[in-house]
Design a protein around this motif. Structure first.
Motif, PDB file in Angstrom:
ATOM      1  N   SER A  10      29.039 -29.130  -6.674  1.00  0.00           N
ATOM      2  CA  SER A  10      30.081 -29.154  -5.658  1.00  0.00           C
ATOM      3  C   SER A  10      30.803 -30.480  -5.772  1.00  0.00           C
ATOM      4  CB  SER A  10      29.486 -29.001  -4.249  1.00  0.00           C
ATOM      5  OG  SER A  10      28.728 -30.125  -3.911  1.00  0.00           O
ATOM      6  N   THR A  11      32.045 -30.488  -5.393  1.00  0.00           N
ATOM      7  CA  THR A  11      32.839 -31.706  -5.418  1.00  0.00           C
ATOM      8  C   THR A  11      33.071 -32.147  -3.989  1.00  0.00           C
ATOM      9  OG1 THR A  11      33.945 -30.981  -7.430  1.00  0.00           O
ATOM     10  CG2 THR A  11      34.984 -32.743  -6.179  1.00  0.00           C
ATOM     11  N   SER A  13      34.674 -33.631  -0.719  1.00  0.00           N
ATOM     12  CA  SER A  13      36.063 -33.681  -0.257  1.00  0.00           C
ATOM     13  C   SER A  13      36.336 -34.954   0.529  1.00  0.00           C
ATOM     14  CB  SER A  13      36.367 -32.451   0.612  1.00  0.00           C
ATOM     15  OG  SER A  13      35.477 -32.380   1.708  1.00  0.00           O
ATOM     16  N   LYS A  39      39.160 -38.080   4.313  1.00  0.00           N
ATOM     17  CA  LYS A  39      39.419 -36.928   3.447  1.00  0.00           C
ATOM     18  C   LYS A  39      40.095 -37.374   2.150  1.00  0.00           C
ATOM     19  CE  LYS A  39      39.971 -33.653   7.277  1.00  0.00           C
ATOM     20  NZ  LYS A  39      40.870 -32.668   7.938  1.00  0.00           N
ATOM     21  N   LEU A  40      39.735 -36.701   1.067  1.00  0.00           N
ATOM     22  CA  LEU A  40      40.381 -36.981  -0.210  1.00  0.00           C
ATOM     23  C   LEU A  40      41.810 -36.461  -0.230  1.00  0.00           C
ATOM     24  CD1 LEU A  40      37.636 -36.204  -2.904  1.00  0.00           C
ATOM     25  CD2 LEU A  40      38.617 -38.427  -2.362  1.00  0.00           C
ATOM     26  N   SER A  41      42.020 -35.333   0.420  1.00  0.00           N
ATOM     27  CA  SER A  41      43.343 -34.705   0.407  1.00  0.00           C
ATOM     28  C   SER A  41      44.203 -35.270   1.532  1.00  0.00           C
ATOM     29  CB  SER A  41      43.211 -33.191   0.569  1.00  0.00           C
ATOM     30  OG  SER A  41      42.517 -32.894   1.763  1.00  0.00           O
ATOM     31  N   TYR A  46      36.935 -36.706   8.816  1.00  0.00           N
ATOM     32  CA  TYR A  46      35.918 -35.824   9.367  1.00  0.00           C
ATOM     33  C   TYR A  46      35.062 -36.652  10.319  1.00  0.00           C
ATOM     34  CZ  TYR A  46      36.937 -32.376   5.707  1.00  0.00           C
ATOM     35  OH  TYR A  46      37.559 -31.458   4.889  1.00  0.00           O
ATOM     36  N   GLU A 130      27.866 -32.294   0.993  1.00  0.00           N
ATOM     37  CA  GLU A 130      29.168 -31.892   1.541  1.00  0.00           C
ATOM     38  C   GLU A 130      29.009 -31.325   2.950  1.00  0.00           C
ATOM     39  OE1 GLU A 130      33.430 -30.674   1.163  1.00  0.00           O
ATOM     40  OE2 GLU A 130      32.144 -32.226   0.314  1.00  0.00           O
TER      41      GLU A 130
END
Length: 369
Positions: A10-11, A13, A39-41, A46, A130
């Protein structure tokens, strides 16, 4: 309730280096920690609340990855012992410096634990990481199944393996050095804890003496009594400043070098556990080779397969272990250096502030004279 975790890739986030523990919520004897991850995006964060049992849940899933090649060669980031609101002497002894300082050192230790996992090339791929960092639901109770650390708990019957001669000079040297460093790191952390506790006791004593000086205050028109009262009040202010200074010094010690020494001690223990797991696998491999050599023709093929599988697993462990050792050696030097530099910077600032205050007190006392 969180979903059942399945092992796999899994990557994450979130940014692993930017995970923060920003708040501790006390509900009776239960502690809950607020974890904030970027968050990466794009923008956004979170925010999740986790108890110590949730951290234990995460660690359990990391320990249970027996299907990952070379996993027994990983130096698992050490999770601090469980903290309690009204800690017993035994818990305080286990936590050491992390048991002092209104939860800040303990939160920093948990924060480092998460950052080390989230930035680890192998451990960060576990789906549990994650889920732990982004799911709004807390983990459910998971069935405890056999894993590499369950086998480690059989240390009594396997203690003889610790002294087993290694076939690789590199790992034999690492084991010898780790045996010394584990003891030295633990002793350094314990001695530094004694220093911090002594500083805290001095701060308390200064506070008590400052309060006691107010008992000497006398009211009246007598000039001598007025002068004596004024001197007591001024001395009380001086000792109150000493109390604040020593309290600050102790806090600096805990939150800088104290955390560095504690982490060094726990990581040396984690490395020791990894080296022991590898030694156990080495003994297993040597046994498999002997069994293959002595096997009767009817069992020869099966024993050869067992030997080959064990050799492959052992080689994977050694490969991962060497990478982990190299990484730890570079990181631990950097971590201790940062702790020392931050410790010096904090103490210099505190010393300058205290010197300014004591200079003012000295001028006031000279004026009174």
């Amino acid at each position: 309730m969180m979903e059942e975790v399945k092992e796999g890739t899994s990557t994450l986030s979130v940014h692993g280096h930017n995970i923060k523990l920003t708040e501790v919520v006390k509900d009776g004897d239960t502690l809950t920690f607020l974890i904030v991850s970027q968050k990466l995006s794009g923008t956004g964060e979170y925010h999740v609340y986790r108890s110590y049992n949730d951290f234990d849940w995460l660690q359990h899933h990391l320990f249970s990855q027996e299907d990952v090649p070379g996993i027994q060669g990983v130096i698992f980031p050490p999770l601090p012992a469980k903290a309690q609101v009204n800690a017993s002497a035994k818990v305080i002894k286990q936590l050491g410096l992390l048991a002092l300082g209104e939860w800040l050192p303990y939160c920093k230790a948990l924060e480092t634990f998460l950052q080390q996992i989230a930035t680890h090339s192998i451990l960060s791929k576990n789906k549990a990481v994650e889920i732990f960092l982004i799911s709004s639901d807390p983990p459910g109770r998971q069935r405890v199944r056999k894993n590499i650390f369950n086998r480690l708990s059989q240390a009594v019957e396997e203690m003889r393996k610790e002294g087993h001669k290694d076939v690789d000079e590199f790992f034999q040297t690492e084991r010898d050095h780790n045996l010394l460093l584990t003891s030295y790191a633990k002793t350094a952390a314990e001695r530094f804890l004694d220093v911090v506790q002594t500083e805290q006791k001095i701060a308390v004593a200064c506070g008590h003496f400052s309060a006691a000086l107010h008992l000497c205050v006398e009211h009246g028109e007598d000039p001598d009594k007025q002068a004596f009262t004024k001197a007591c009040v001024k001395l009380s202010e001086v000792f109150d400043s000493m109390k604040k200074n020593m309290t600050k010094v102790a806090e600096n010690d805990m939150n800088t070098l104290g955390l560095g020494l504690d982490l060094e001690s726990r990581y040396q223990e984690a490395k020791k556990e990894m080296l022991f797991r590898r030694t156990c696998k080495l003994v297993e491999l040597e046994t498999a080779r002997k069994n293959a050599e002595k096997a009767k023709p009817v069992k020869k093929a099966a024993m050869e397969e067992v030997k080959k599988a064990t050799e492959t697993e052992f080689n994977h462990i050694c490969e991962v272990a060497k990478q982990e050792i190299a990484q730890l050696q570079s990181v631990r030097v950097k971590m201790l250096q940062q702790a020392l530099v931050l410790w010096c910077e904090k103490q210099l600032v505190t010393a300058k502030e205290s010197a300014d205050q004591f200079s003012q007190h000295l001028q006031s006392l000279r004026g009174m004279a």
